[in-house]
Motif scaffolding. Structure first.
Motif, PDB file in Angstrom:
ATOM      1  N   LEU A  44      11.169  22.862  11.205  1.00  0.00           N
ATOM      2  CA  LEU A  44      11.243  22.064  12.429  1.00  0.00           C
ATOM      3  C   LEU A  44      12.676  21.955  12.918  1.00  0.00           C
ATOM      4  CD1 LEU A  44       8.740  19.163  11.674  1.00  0.00           C
ATOM      5  CD2 LEU A  44       8.357  21.244  12.988  1.00  0.00           C
ATOM      6  N   THR A  45      12.790  21.763  14.226  1.00  0.00           N
ATOM      7  CA  THR A  45      14.079  21.577  14.882  1.00  0.00           C
ATOM      8  C   THR A  45      14.047  20.256  15.623  1.00  0.00           C
ATOM      9  OG1 THR A  45      13.362  22.632  16.929  1.00  0.00           O
ATOM     10  CG2 THR A  45      14.288  24.080  15.221  1.00  0.00           C
ATOM     11  N   PHE A  64      14.264  17.451   3.764  1.00  0.00           N
ATOM     12  CA  PHE A  64      15.575  17.575   4.412  1.00  0.00           C
ATOM     13  C   PHE A  64      16.469  18.341   3.439  1.00  0.00           C
ATOM     14  CE2 PHE A  64      13.715  13.913   6.528  1.00  0.00           C
ATOM     15  CZ  PHE A  64      14.070  14.115   7.855  1.00  0.00           C
ATOM     16  N   TRP A  65      16.997  19.483   3.865  1.00  0.00           N
ATOM     17  CA  TRP A  65      17.724  20.395   2.983  1.00  0.00           C
ATOM     18  C   TRP A  65      18.894  21.037   3.740  1.00  0.00           C
ATOM     19  CZ3 TRP A  65      18.055  25.802   3.550  1.00  0.00           C
ATOM     20  CH2 TRP A  65      17.399  26.293   4.681  1.00  0.00           C
ATOM     21  N   ALA A  66      19.701  21.817   3.014  1.00  0.00           N
ATOM     22  CA  ALA A  66      20.786  22.602   3.621  1.00  0.00           C
ATOM     23  C   ALA A  66      20.909  23.915   2.855  1.00  0.00           C
ATOM     24  CB  ALA A  66      22.106  21.829   3.577  1.00  0.00           C
ATOM     25  N   PRO A  67      21.300  24.995   3.549  1.00  0.00           N
ATOM     26  CA  PRO A  67      21.369  26.310   2.902  1.00  0.00           C
ATOM     27  C   PRO A  67      22.432  26.426   1.811  1.00  0.00           C
ATOM     28  CG  PRO A  67      21.999  26.461   5.234  1.00  0.00           C
ATOM     29  CD  PRO A  67      21.548  25.056   4.979  1.00  0.00           C
ATOM     30  N   TRP A  68      23.455  25.584   1.832  1.00  0.00           N
ATOM     31  CA  TRP A  68      24.514  25.663   0.828  1.00  0.00           C
ATOM     32  C   TRP A  68      24.186  24.868  -0.433  1.00  0.00           C
ATOM     33  CZ3 TRP A  68      25.706  20.701  -0.060  1.00  0.00           C
ATOM     34  CH2 TRP A  68      25.573  19.798   0.994  1.00  0.00           C
ATOM     35  N   ALA A  99      21.720  22.857  10.396  1.00  0.00           N
ATOM     36  CA  ALA A  99      21.404  23.314  11.755  1.00  0.00           C
ATOM     37  C   ALA A  99      20.987  22.160  12.664  1.00  0.00           C
ATOM     38  CB  ALA A  99      20.294  24.361  11.704  1.00  0.00           C
ATOM     39  N   GLU A 100      20.441  21.095  12.070  1.00  0.00           N
ATOM     40  CA  GLU A 100      19.937  19.942  12.830  1.00  0.00           C
ATOM     41  C   GLU A 100      20.571  18.643  12.312  1.00  0.00           C
ATOM     42  OE1 GLU A 100      18.080  20.579  15.380  1.00  0.00           O
ATOM     43  OE2 GLU A 100      17.594  22.653  14.901  1.00  0.00           O
ATOM     44  N   LEU A 103      19.076  15.089  13.236  1.00  0.00           N
ATOM     45  CA  LEU A 103      17.894  14.582  12.534  1.00  0.00           C
ATOM     46  C   LEU A 103      18.281  13.962  11.197  1.00  0.00           C
ATOM     47  CD1 LEU A 103      15.247  17.370  13.288  1.00  0.00           C
ATOM     48  CD2 LEU A 103      15.262  15.009  14.125  1.00  0.00           C
ATOM     49  N   GLY A 104      19.209  14.601  10.496  1.00  0.00           N
ATOM     50  CA  GLY A 104      19.687  14.026   9.242  1.00  0.00           C
ATOM     51  C   GLY A 104      20.312  12.654   9.463  1.00  0.00           C
ATOM     52  N   GLN A 105      21.091  12.542  10.528  1.00  0.00           N
ATOM     53  CA  GLN A 105      21.721  11.252  10.866  1.00  0.00           C
ATOM     54  C   GLN A 105      20.674  10.223  11.257  1.00  0.00           C
ATOM     55  OE1 GLN A 105      24.616  12.220  13.915  1.00  0.00           O
ATOM     56  NE2 GLN A 105      26.194  11.243  12.691  1.00  0.00           N
ATOM     57  N   GLN A 106      19.751  10.614  12.118  1.00  0.00           N
ATOM     58  CA  GLN A 106      18.721   9.699  12.619  1.00  0.00           C
ATOM     59  C   GLN A 106      17.932   9.062  11.474  1.00  0.00           C
ATOM     60  OE1 GLN A 106      15.999  11.553  15.366  1.00  0.00           O
ATOM     61  NE2 GLN A 106      14.568   9.863  15.273  1.00  0.00           N
TER      62      GLN A 106
END
Length: 144
Positions: A44-45, A64-68, A99-100, A103-106
């Protein structure tokens, strides 16, 4: 009485109304005619997150994830496997916080991976840290 459920298509984001009794019978989208449940988490974006959050009548589990993030990479196949076990009663999705970031902040995501379970558009449970597929399924079923 056969209650109807609203389910957002993972392919075209159309909102579909399906009888709850047909939820597990391989329903297809009325707009794009593809399967509403593929047993895979969807990416999702910011553009389509709110629609899936607010318009799905089934519980909605977001990774909620990140590629690194090493633990995120280790959990990705486990989350995919859990999607096969939990759908069609729970929709699984992934949000790349790199990338988003909005959304992480929200949602106040402070560590990743973080699983957030939503029902009726509201967060009902949260779990931080990598988990195996069986633990994801058990935790989710325990919340819904």
């Amino acid at each position: 009485m056969n209650e109807a459920l609203h389910v957002v298509c993972p392919h075209c984001d159309a909102v579909n109304r399906i009888p709850s009794a047909r939820q597990g019978a391989g329903p297809k989208c009325g707009q794009c005619h593809r399967a509403l449940f593929a047993g895979e988490p969807l990416e999702l974006t910011t553009a389509n997150f709110r629609r899936h959050l607010e318009r799905n009548d089934i519980p909605f589990l977001v990774d909620f994830w990140a590629p690194w993030c090493g633990p995120c990479k280790m959990m990705a196949p486990q989350f995919r496997q859990a999607a096969g076990d939990l759908e069609p009663t729970v929709r699984l999705a992934k949000v790349n916080t790199e990338a988003e970031p909005g959304l992480g902040q929200q949602f106040g995501i402070r560590s990743i991976p973080t699983l957030a379970l939503f029902r009726g558009g509201r967060e009902v449970a949260r779990q931080a840290g990598a988990m195996g597929a069986a633990d994801i399924v058990r935790w989710t079923r325990g919340q819904v």
